[in-house]
Structures are given as structure tokens and as C-alpha cells.
Design a protein around this motif. Structure first.
Motif, PDB file in Angstrom:
ATOM      1  N   ALA A 187       0.818  -1.222   0.000  1.00 38.82           N
ATOM      2  CA  ALA A 187       0.000   0.000   0.000  1.00 38.82           C
ATOM      3  C   ALA A 187       0.847   1.265   0.000  1.00 38.82           C
ATOM      4  O   ALA A 187       0.699   2.124  -0.880  1.00 38.82           O
ATOM      5  CB  ALA A 187      -0.957   0.003   1.191  1.00 38.82           C
ATOM      6  N   ALA A 188       1.718   1.419   0.989  1.00 41.00           N
ATOM      7  CA  ALA A 188       2.551   2.622   1.044  1.00 41.00           C
ATOM      8  C   ALA A 188       3.453   2.746  -0.183  1.00 41.00           C
ATOM      9  O   ALA A 188       3.555   3.841  -0.768  1.00 41.00           O
ATOM     10  CB  ALA A 188       3.364   2.631   2.337  1.00 41.00           C
ATOM     11  N   PRO A 189       4.128   1.670  -0.614  1.00 35.06           N
ATOM     12  CA  PRO A 189       4.941   1.793  -1.834  1.00 35.06           C
ATOM     13  C   PRO A 189       4.144   2.138  -3.092  1.00 35.06           C
ATOM     14  O   PRO A 189       4.684   2.775  -3.996  1.00 35.06           O
ATOM     15  CB  PRO A 189       5.596   0.406  -1.954  1.00 35.06           C
ATOM     16  CG  PRO A 189       5.677  -0.077  -0.544  1.00 35.06           C
ATOM     17  CD  PRO A 189       4.407   0.409   0.091  1.00 35.06           C
ATOM     18  N   ILE A 190       2.881   1.709  -3.179  1.00 33.88           N
ATOM     19  CA  ILE A 190       2.069   2.085  -4.341  1.00 33.88           C
ATOM     20  C   ILE A 190       1.834   3.586  -4.348  1.00 33.88           C
ATOM     21  O   ILE A 190       1.913   4.244  -5.396  1.00 33.88           O
ATOM     22  CB  ILE A 190       0.740   1.308  -4.356  1.00 33.88           C
ATOM     23  CG1 ILE A 190       0.985  -0.152  -4.739  1.00 33.88           C
ATOM     24  CG2 ILE A 190      -0.258   1.949  -5.320  1.00 33.88           C
ATOM     25  CD1 ILE A 190      -0.243  -1.042  -4.614  1.00 33.88           C
ATOM     26  N   ALA A 191       1.543   4.166  -3.177  1.00 32.10           N
ATOM     27  CA  ALA A 191       1.365   5.611  -3.096  1.00 32.10           C
ATOM     28  C   ALA A 191       2.622   6.329  -3.588  1.00 32.10           C
ATOM     29  O   ALA A 191       2.549   7.278  -4.381  1.00 32.10           O
ATOM     30  CB  ALA A 191       1.036   6.026  -1.666  1.00 32.10           C
ATOM     31  N   ALA A 192       3.789   5.869  -3.137  1.00 33.24           N
ATOM     32  CA  ALA A 192       5.046   6.488  -3.556  1.00 33.24           C
ATOM     33  C   ALA A 192       5.311   6.254  -5.038  1.00 33.24           C
ATOM     34  O   ALA A 192       5.842   7.139  -5.731  1.00 33.24           O
ATOM     35  CB  ALA A 192       6.193   5.949  -2.709  1.00 33.24           C
ATOM     36  N   MET A 193       4.965   5.079  -5.550  1.00 30.53           N
ATOM     37  CA  MET A 193       5.135   4.795  -6.972  1.00 30.53           C
ATOM     38  C   MET A 193       4.369   5.801  -7.822  1.00 30.53           C
ATOM     39  O   MET A 193       4.879   6.312  -8.831  1.00 30.53           O
ATOM     40  CB  MET A 193       4.661   3.381  -7.284  1.00 30.53           C
ATOM     41  CG  MET A 193       4.775   2.977  -8.748  1.00 30.53           C
ATOM     42  SD  MET A 193       3.746   1.540  -9.184  1.00 30.53           S
ATOM     43  CE  MET A 193       2.131   2.327  -9.348  1.00 30.53           C
ATOM     44  N   LEU A 194       3.135   6.085  -7.427  1.00 27.48           N
ATOM     45  CA  LEU A 194       2.316   7.021  -8.192  1.00 27.48           C
ATOM     46  C   LEU A 194       2.937   8.411  -8.199  1.00 27.48           C
ATOM     47  O   LEU A 194       2.908   9.112  -9.226  1.00 27.48           O
ATOM     48  CB  LEU A 194       0.905   7.069  -7.617  1.00 27.48           C
ATOM     49  CG  LEU A 194       0.080   5.798  -7.822  1.00 27.48           C
ATOM     50  CD1 LEU A 194      -1.190   5.839  -6.977  1.00 27.48           C
ATOM     51  CD2 LEU A 194      -0.265   5.620  -9.290  1.00 27.48           C
ATOM     52  N   LEU A 195       3.510   8.829  -7.088  1.00 25.54           N
ATOM     53  CA  LEU A 195       4.175  10.130  -7.053  1.00 25.54           C
ATOM     54  C   LEU A 195       5.400  10.131  -7.970  1.00 25.54           C
ATOM     55  O   LEU A 195       5.658  11.113  -8.671  1.00 25.54           O
ATOM     56  CB  LEU A 195       4.584  10.469  -5.627  1.00 25.54           C
ATOM     57  CG  LEU A 195       3.446  10.519  -4.592  1.00 25.54           C
ATOM     58  CD1 LEU A 195       4.003  10.819  -3.215  1.00 25.54           C
ATOM     59  CD2 LEU A 195       2.388  11.538  -4.982  1.00 25.54           C
ATOM     60  N   GLY A 196       6.138   9.037  -7.985  1.00 26.29           N
ATOM     61  CA  GLY A 196       7.281   8.924  -8.875  1.00 26.29           C
ATOM     62  C   GLY A 196       6.885   8.914 -10.334  1.00 26.29           C
ATOM     63  O   GLY A 196       7.595   9.458 -11.191  1.00 26.29           O
ATOM     64  N   ASP A 197       5.743   8.302 -10.645  1.00 30.03           N
ATOM     65  CA  ASP A 197       5.265   8.276 -12.024  1.00 30.03           C
ATOM     66  C   ASP A 197       5.030   9.682 -12.566  1.00 30.03           C
ATOM     67  O   ASP A 197       5.085   9.910 -13.776  1.00 30.03           O
ATOM     68  CB  ASP A 197       3.960   7.488 -12.122  1.00 30.03           C
ATOM     69  CG  ASP A 197       4.159   5.983 -12.035  1.00 30.03           C
ATOM     70  OD1 ASP A 197       5.317   5.529 -12.054  1.00 30.03           O
ATOM     71  OD2 ASP A 197       3.143   5.261 -11.943  1.00 30.03           O
ATOM     72  N   TYR A 198       4.727  10.619 -11.663  1.00 28.58           N
ATOM     73  CA  TYR A 198       4.430  11.988 -12.093  1.00 28.58           C
ATOM     74  C   TYR A 198       5.515  12.973 -11.676  1.00 28.58           C
ATOM     75  O   TYR A 198       5.251  14.143 -11.485  1.00 28.58           O
ATOM     76  CB  TYR A 198       3.034  12.389 -11.593  1.00 28.58           C
ATOM     77  CG  TYR A 198       1.986  11.598 -12.335  1.00 28.58           C
ATOM     78  CD1 TYR A 198       1.527  12.031 -13.571  1.00 28.58           C
ATOM     79  CD2 TYR A 198       1.532  10.377 -11.855  1.00 28.58           C
ATOM     80  CE1 TYR A 198       0.616  11.285 -14.297  1.00 28.58           C
ATOM     81  CE2 TYR A 198       0.626   9.620 -12.567  1.00 28.58           C
ATOM     82  CZ  TYR A 198       0.172  10.077 -13.793  1.00 28.58           C
ATOM     83  OH  TYR A 198      -0.718   9.334 -14.519  1.00 28.58           O
ATOM     84  N   GLY A 199       6.762  12.478 -11.591  1.00 31.07           N
ATOM     85  CA  GLY A 199       7.904  13.365 -11.560  1.00 31.07           C
ATOM     86  C   GLY A 199       8.638  13.512 -10.256  1.00 31.07           C
ATOM     87  O   GLY A 199       9.723  14.097 -10.227  1.00 31.07           O
ATOM     88  N   ALA A 200       8.066  13.040  -9.130  1.00 36.89           N
ATOM     89  CA  ALA A 200       8.761  13.192  -7.857  1.00 36.89           C
ATOM     90  C   ALA A 200      10.036  12.347  -7.830  1.00 36.89           C
ATOM     91  O   ALA A 200      10.097  11.271  -8.425  1.00 36.89           O
ATOM     92  CB  ALA A 200       7.845  12.786  -6.703  1.00 36.89           C
ATOM     93  N   ASP A 201      11.046  12.845  -7.136  1.00 41.14           N
ATOM     94  CA  ASP A 201      12.269  12.080  -6.891  1.00 41.14           C
ATOM     95  C   ASP A 201      11.989  11.203  -5.677  1.00 41.14           C
ATOM     96  O   ASP A 201      12.019  11.668  -4.534  1.00 41.14           O
ATOM     97  CB  ASP A 201      13.433  13.035  -6.620  1.00 41.14           C
ATOM     98  CG  ASP A 201      14.719  12.307  -6.235  1.00 41.14           C
ATOM     99  OD1 ASP A 201      14.823  11.088  -6.500  1.00 41.14           O
ATOM    100  OD2 ASP A 201      15.605  12.951  -5.652  1.00 41.14           O
ATOM    101  N   VAL A 202      11.701   9.946  -5.917  1.00 37.79           N
ATOM    102  CA  VAL A 202      11.343   9.022  -4.841  1.00 37.79           C
ATOM    103  C   VAL A 202      12.572   8.209  -4.454  1.00 37.79           C
ATOM    104  O   VAL A 202      13.208   7.579  -5.301  1.00 37.79           O
ATOM    105  CB  VAL A 202      10.201   8.074  -5.264  1.00 37.79           C
ATOM    106  CG1 VAL A 202       9.842   7.129  -4.118  1.00 37.79           C
ATOM    107  CG2 VAL A 202       8.976   8.880  -5.689  1.00 37.79           C
ATOM    108  N   ILE A 203      12.882   8.230  -3.174  1.00 36.01           N
ATOM    109  CA  ILE A 203      13.992   7.451  -2.631  1.00 36.01           C
ATOM    110  C   ILE A 203      13.405   6.329  -1.795  1.00 36.01           C
ATOM    111  O   ILE A 203      12.776   6.561  -0.769  1.00 36.01           O
ATOM    112  CB  ILE A 203      14.927   8.325  -1.781  1.00 36.01           C
ATOM    113  CG1 ILE A 203      15.522   9.438  -2.643  1.00 36.01           C
ATOM    114  CG2 ILE A 203      16.018   7.479  -1.147  1.00 36.01           C
ATOM    115  CD1 ILE A 203      16.330  10.449  -1.861  1.00 36.01           C
TER     116      ILE A 203
END
Length: 416
Positions: free
Chosen positions: A39-55
Motif C-alpha cells: 500500500a505505502a509503496p504504491i502511493a510512492a510509486m504514483l508520485l514517482g510516475d508523475y515526476g517526484a524524486d522518490v527514494i
């Protein structure tokens, strides 16, 4: 904080990693994904899909999602999707020096995503109050099974439990069969999408309204409950608990899965009277559409046995291709029931690029789902697939001001 971990503040201005995302509406935002499994990684994945630098921050032993499900050559295939557009670092922040490094990352972050049980971060001295003392602008998404407070807050929970408690399983399955759980992480996916929405709302409040950082308390249970229709209201007002109906709908008919004479299956939905009328005309029973009750969806649902018999017999006498073509020509709503291989060759899916091919550094070209929605001015993209454990340790921690000698020591000691 331990003085033995040397941080050089000037290093935070170093060049960006070649794997950071260079476009999208969230470009310039940094997200720390300390969640695990789904669940939490999916939320972060979506942010990364739209340009965020996800670590992606993992314990040195790795996120269990790396080994869940199907694998090829030792590489988890779901990991390649769920960790796309994320740089990967390892960090044990239950250790003192690990907490120093996390705090260094928090200073430059916009979002922190986690799904530890309530109280775990606080026990490590890393609760929201501490994080906000380091970075008052930080948005903190906390994903748990049942929320941060309440009688069940401390229970261990996975999406299956939310799917059971929410009423989803009770409403799913054949009428005379057992409650049925989904064969994939439905609650995790719904919560992940909800979490991404909550984060963007919090960022809007912070950046467009002059607000500050905040904490988002997200459970797996409540978003799934929220999309299951008016069940609580129906029970409150009518005393009815919605149950199982197989592939039928209690609200309209015909609506079911029907088998063609070549063993292929199709799904039909006739929620509107005009579509239902076209279906009955197509299958050779236009007189049924003239009955007074036919104009009311609820009345059609009461006669689902009759309507399913008429529609099902017509379909059962014909091939899949014939049925789909006839319904399409008649303007009646129909869709094939695909397995994933059939879906991936569908001309509409190909045209829309709903499945894309990405170049993976371990497996070469691999196919996966595309981004969830298209934006005309600030489109998202899949820039790279899930990376190896700790692959970006040097880049990320150097950006945070850690010198090479310290990194080497922390690696030997198992902190990273």
C-alpha cells in the motif's frame, strides 16, 4: 545523534542522479518511501510516475516485496513495477547512526511515507513531532491496517483483513457459496491510490495555501469501505445488509458473465433502460422490453432469472467473435472477459499503450502497466524500473552530506 557519522552540508548541492525524474507535475519534490510490501509503496510509486524524486529506503535485508510472487532469474517481477521510478537505498534506522542519516534525508524531503505499526517510529525517537522539528514542511503519510488510534490499532494487518472486515468479501462470490477474497492486493491498491491523493492535497495546502507540513493517518480499511457503495446507508435506513449475487447486480439486469459456444466469456451490463432494450431486441425478445416493469432497473433485477435465460441462451448458441460484433453493432454494452495475455494483445490496449515496454537493467525489455492517467500539460512517465538493493546508496547519501569513508564504514557495520 551520533557525532561519529560525518555529514558535510555542502555536499547536498551536488549533481542530481541520472535516475531522477526530469519531468512531470511533481518534478522538484522529494519523497522518502520507507514503506514495505504494497500500500505505502504504491502511493510512492504514483508520485514517482508523475515526476517526484522518490527514494526507496529499505532495511539492509530488503523489502519483502522483492521476493513476493513470480520471479525470473532471482528478480521479483512485481518489484520491478512497484519500485519503478525510485532510487533505492538501504538504511537501518533502528540504529543510532541510521537515525542520523534518516534525519539528514528528512531535512531535504517533502514527503515521508511509512507503514510501521503505530508506535514503532516513536519508540525509535522518530515520531512525527521529531520529524517536524527537523523539517516543519514535511508531509508524513502513515499507512496501517486500522489507523493510528482505536481498539484494533496495534493488530497486525494485511489487505486481506481489510477485504474481510469492510464487507467486500461478504458481497463477493456466488449467492450460495462462501465469502470470496480477491486474488490480488485490492485493499492495498485502493489505499495506495488514496494515499497519493491525500499527499497531493496536503502539498497543495502547504504550497498554494501557505500551510505547513502535516500527518496523514490512512488505514487499509476505510478507503475500501468508502468505495463499496451505499451499504452503511442502506443498512441504516432499510436494515438490509447487501450480500452475494454472483456476477449479477441487485440493481439492474441483464448484468452477468455469459459463456459463448467456443468457451469464451463475455460480460454485459445494462444499467440504463435504453441499453437493456437494445440487448433484448438483439437477442430476439423485443416484446419483453415493452413490459411496464422493464423501464425500472430494480424491477428488471427482480426478473434476472428470466432475462439471464433469454440473453444467455442467445449467447450460448454463438461464437465469441459473433457475439461481440453483434453487441457492438447494436450499441449494447459488452466486453470480453480476458486473461492477461488476451488483454495485452487487444487493439485498444495497444493503441492506448496501456501496457508499455521498459528497459530493465537486469532482465532487458519488460512489459508492465503504464501510468494510471494522462495529463495534457504535465504528463507522467515510467523512467526506469525497480532497482537493485541499495543501488543508489552512494549517490543519495553523498547528496545528504556523507563522505565516502563514512559510507564504507556504515556498510561494513550493516547500518546501510
Amino acid at each position: 545523534m551520533s557525532a561519529s557519522t560525518h555529514l558535510n552540508s555542502s555536499a547536498t548541492d551536488g549533481p542530481p542522479s541520472p535516475h531522477t525524474n526530469g519531468s512531470g507535475p511533481l518534478h522538484g519534490l522529494r519523497v522518502l518511501d520507507a514503506g514495505f510490501v504494497y500500500a505505502a509503496p504504491i502511493a510512492a510509486m504514483l508520485l514517482g510516475d508523475y515526476g517526484a524524486d522518490v527514494i526507496k529506503i529499505e532495511h539492509p535485508q530488503g523489502d519483502p516485496a522483492r521476493t513476493h510472487g513470480w520471479q525470473k532469474e532471482g528478480h521479483g517481477l512485481w518489484w520491478k513495477v512497484i519500485a519503478r521510478n525510485k532510487r533505492t537505498v538501504t538504511l537501518n534506522f533502528s540504529s543510532a547512526e541510521g537515525r542520523v542519516l534518516l534525519c539528514a534525508l528528512l531535512r531535504e524531503a517533502d514527503v515521508f511515507v511509512e507503514n510501521f505499526r503505530p508506535g514503532v517510529l516513536e519508540a525509535w525517537g522518530l515520531g512525527p513531532e521529531v520529524m517536524h522539528s527537523i523539517n516543519p514542511r514535511l508531509i508524513i503519510l502513515r499507512v496501517t491496517g486500522f489507523g493510528q488510534q482505536g481498539p484494533y490499532a496495534q493488530r497486525r494487518a494485511f489487505g486481506t483483513l481489510a477485504e474481510a472486515m469492510s464487507g467486500f468479501a461478504h458481497q463477493t462470490g456466488q449467492e450460495t457459496g462462501p465469502p470470496t477474497l480477491p486474488p490480488f492486493g485490492l485493499a492495498d491498491g485502493v489505499a495506495g491510490i488514496t494515499g497519493a491523493l491525500a499527499i497531493t492535497l496536503a502539498l497543495y495546502h502547504r504550497d498554494a495555501r501557505g500551510g505547513k507540513g502535516q500527518v496523514i493517518d490512512l488505514s487499509l480499511l476505510e478507503p475500501l469501505l468508502g468505495i463499496l457503495g451505499p451499504g452503511p446507508t442502506v443498512f441504516d435506513q432499510l436494515g438490509i445488509a447487501p450480500g452475494r449475487h454472483g456476477n449479477r447486480s441487485p440493481n439492474n439486469s441483464p448484468r452477468n458473465a455469459y459463456q459463448c459456444n467456443d468457451d469464451r466469456w463475455v460480460a454485459i451490463s445494462a444499467s440504463s433502460t435504453s441499453i437493456a432494450r437494445r440487448v433484448l431486441q438483439l437477442v430476439g425478445h423485443p416484446q419483453i422490453a415493452e413490459e411496464p416493469w422493464f423501464t425500472h432497473a430494480g424491477e428488471r433485477a427482480k426478473r434476472a432469472d428470466l432475462l439471464d435465460q433469454l440473453v444467455g441462451d442467445w449467447i450460448a448458441a454463438r461464437s465469441f467473435e459473433t457475439v461481440v460484433a453483434a453487441f457492438t453493432d447494436a450499441g449494447a454494452a459488452i466486453a470480453p472477459i480476458y486473461d492477461i495475455g488476451q488483454l495485452m494483445t487487444d487493439p485498444h490496449i495497444l493503441h492506448r499503450q496501456s501496457i508499455i515496454t521498459c528497459e530493465d537493467e537486469d532482465l532487458g525489455p519488460i512489459r508492465m502497466q503504464n501510468i494510471f492517467f494522462r495529463m495534457s500539460q504535465t504528463p507522467g512517465a515510467v523512467h526506469f524500473t525497480g532497482r537493485r538493493l541499495g543501488q543508489d546508496n552512494h549517490d543519495v547519501f553523498t547528496e545528504a552530506g556523507v563522505d565516502g569513508a563514512t559510507l564504507a564504514r556504515l556498510s561494513r557495520e550493516g547500518t546501510i
